[in-house]
Design a protein around this motif. Structure first.
Motif, PDB file in Angstrom:
ATOM      1  N   THR A   1      47.392  53.634  50.029  1.00 30.82           N
ATOM      2  CA  THR A   1      47.813  52.239  49.937  1.00 30.82           C
ATOM      3  C   THR A   1      46.661  51.274  50.189  1.00 30.82           C
ATOM      4  OG1 THR A   1      48.507  52.333  52.264  1.00 30.82           O
ATOM      5  CG2 THR A   1      50.194  52.718  50.586  1.00 30.82           C
TER       6      THR A   1
ATOM      7  N   ASP B   1      58.278  42.288  41.510  1.00 31.23           N
ATOM      8  CA  ASP B   1      58.221  41.211  42.503  1.00 31.23           C
ATOM      9  C   ASP B   1      57.021  41.382  43.432  1.00 31.23           C
ATOM     10  OD1 ASP B   1      59.117  43.515  43.642  1.00 31.23           O
ATOM     11  OD2 ASP B   1      60.683  42.579  44.847  1.00 31.23           O
ATOM     12  N   THR B   2      55.843  41.651  42.828  1.00 31.94           N
ATOM     13  CA  THR B   2      54.625  41.840  43.618  1.00 31.94           C
ATOM     14  C   THR B   2      53.428  41.507  42.754  1.00 31.94           C
ATOM     15  OG1 THR B   2      53.372  43.468  44.928  1.00 31.94           O
ATOM     16  CG2 THR B   2      54.492  44.271  42.970  1.00 31.94           C
ATOM     17  N   ASP B   3      52.279  41.218  43.395  1.00 32.26           N
ATOM     18  CA  ASP B   3      51.050  40.946  42.621  1.00 32.26           C
ATOM     19  C   ASP B   3      50.239  42.193  42.378  1.00 32.26           C
ATOM     20  OD1 ASP B   3      51.868  39.040  44.058  1.00 32.26           O
ATOM     21  OD2 ASP B   3      50.146  38.199  44.834  1.00 32.26           O
TER      22      ASP B   3
ATOM     23  N   ARG C   1      54.936  54.387  42.995  1.00 36.68           N
ATOM     24  CA  ARG C   1      54.600  53.272  43.876  1.00 36.68           C
ATOM     25  C   ARG C   1      54.773  53.709  45.329  1.00 36.68           C
ATOM     26  NH1 ARG C   1      57.622  47.335  43.709  1.00 36.68           N
ATOM     27  NH2 ARG C   1      56.366  46.321  45.334  1.00 36.68           N
TER      28      ARG C   1
ATOM     29  N   VAL D   1      50.324  46.786  42.392  1.00 37.55           N
ATOM     30  CA  VAL D   1      50.976  48.085  42.562  1.00 37.55           C
ATOM     31  C   VAL D   1      49.879  49.132  42.705  1.00 37.55           C
ATOM     32  CG1 VAL D   1      52.420  49.866  41.530  1.00 37.55           C
ATOM     33  CG2 VAL D   1      53.027  47.460  41.248  1.00 37.55           C
TER      34      VAL D   1
END
Length: 457
Positions: free
Chosen positions: A232, A222-224, A162, A226
């Protein structure tokens, strides 16, 4: 630069097999692994498996009495496996450089710097669970063979890299994605078109067709989203409910009705952020191989067909944007009116010249403009071999001697790429890993020719 890492894996494995009257079989197995480079709470994982097979042609009298069915087998299996990370993923390591630079007197200066990877003490091994049902059969005096299977596979705690904001002091960390579900079908078929004994004419054709759909069912983070490959803002991303292989980047902005937005200058409006611009996964893969033999000659060739799947092709963008090739969709000497709506919501009527279209929109516009359908047909391999007859080897030290001429990637057609780009979608711009569907001015694929000689003594 030298890098060294070590990992120990300790495993315990057990298996039991059962059979009943040569037509019913069952296998049960289990394994537990302990890995050294994860935390004490996460270093152990157990994965079991079970399979059962039934052969009706041996169990039921009369099934083989006709001239059609020679063999039939039904099978079902549940299997699990595990993958472990490499290196030292749970610790933020120190990089020791004993020869970073030399001072004015020629003395080596030793430096200690933090690594680029942030350690994740919660990292777990990934586990793959698969349920498969299949059928195997041989028919028409064993001339036709079919092996078909349908499966569903779940990957839990998939290990991905990530990306991190460099302001954190690190550039990436290894983490787990909650669950990936993969459903697929695979069919293998083989048929002896001609079958003669001895040195007669023989021709066997094999077909393989497979399709697979992989979806992220749970990120577990804790994210929508990756982003696990590429950059990015342009790469592959794991998004809940979407395919693993989803491509993200900048897109053409659209209004509430889905119409493209065009600015006052007549160019597309760029929508920044992580927008879905494609899916790198193909709809299906098809392979056809042929083996033809006559006396001492043997000819083989392999044809492949990859249907669908998207690719971001920077080579094509650059060739079009800088005018090195023509666009088969239009004349480069013309002006352009981009389809869409202007800032007032009316249909766009602003003309732009070819430079504005190809340079500002195709080359340096939204990333979406560089995405193409990667369907490709390919003559993957051709080989021609000849075995020297034994009578010519009697007075030589050779037991067998053969020579084979071969060629690889001899022809391809990518029908949905610009016709005169001669671009082969079979390139990888993201290196080794899970990334796919991106090409960044990579070298073109190549044809290869070879000669091999095999001898036994």
């Amino acid at each position: 630069m030298e890098y060294y890492s070590e990992r120990n894996v300790l495993g315990a494995y057990g298996q039991a097999e059962f059979g009943f009257k040569d037509y019913l079989y069952m296998t049960l197995a289990g394994r537990n692994d302990w890995v050294s480079n994860l935390s004490e709470d996460n270093r152990s994982i157990f994965y079991p498996s079970a399979s059962i097979s039934f052969i009706p042609t041996k169990a039921i009298d009369g099934l083989r009495e006709g001239v059609v069915l020679d063999y039939l087998k039904l099978r079902a299996g549940y299997g699990t496996s595990a993958n472990f990370p490499t290196g030292y993923p749970i610790s933020s390591t120190l990089v020791l450089d004993t020869q970073d630079f030399q001072d004015r007197t020629g003395v080596n200066v030793v430096t200690n710097t933090t690594g680029t990877q942030l350690g994740n003490s919660n990292l777990k091994p990934e586990r793959i669970d698969e349920l498969e049902f299949g059928i195997e059969t041989r028919m028409f005096d064993n001339r036709l063979s079919i092996d078909a299977s349908v499966y569903t596979r779940k990957t839990k705690d998939l290990i991905v890299e990530r990306p991190l904001d460099p302001s954190t002091g690190y550039t990436y960390t290894q983490t787990n994605v909650g669950e990936i579900k993969n459903d697929g079908v695979e069919i293998d078929l083989s048929y002896d078109i001609f079958r003669k004994s001895g040195n007669g004419f023989n021709w066997t054709t094999n077909f393989n067709w497979s399709t697979s759909e992989s979806k992220v069912t749970d990120l577990g983070l804790d994210t929508d989203i990756v982003v696990y490959a590429g950059f990015t803002n342009l790469g592959n991303a794991a998004i809940k409910g979407k395919s693993l292989g989803t491509m993200i980047g900048t897109a053409i902005d659209r209004d509430e009705n889905g119409n493209f937005k065009v600015n006052a200058a007549g160019n597309y409006v760029i929508k920044n952020g992580n927008n879905i611009i494609g899916d790198a996964n193909p709809d299906f893969n098809f392979n056809m191989s042929n083996s033809i033999s006559y006396k001492n000659f043997k000819l083989g060739f392999l044809f492949t067909w990859v249907e669908g799947g998207d690719i971001y092709a920077q080579t094509v963008q650059t060739l079009l944007g800088r005018g090195s090739i023509n666009d088969d969709k239009g004349d480069r000497t013309n002006s352009f009116i981009l389809p869409g709506v202007n800032p007032t919501g009316e249909p766009n009527t602003t003309q732009i010249n070819n430079s504005a279209y190809y340079f500002d929109n195709v080359l340096y516009g939204p990333d979406e403009m560089g995405v193409y359908d990667a369907t490709v047909y390919r003559l993957q391999e051709v080989s021609l071999g000849y075995s020297i007859p034994d009578k010519y080897l009697d007075k030589t030290p050779f037991g067998n001697l053969s020579i084979t001429l071969s060629g690889y990637n001899l022809w391809f057609d990518a029908p949905n790429m610009p016709k005169n780009s001669n671009f082969d979608p079979n390139v990888a711009g993201l290196g080794i890993g899970n990334g796919r569907g991106f090409e960044y001015l990579n070298g073109p694929s190549s044809k290869r020719y070879g000669v091999s000689i095999k001898a036994s003594f």
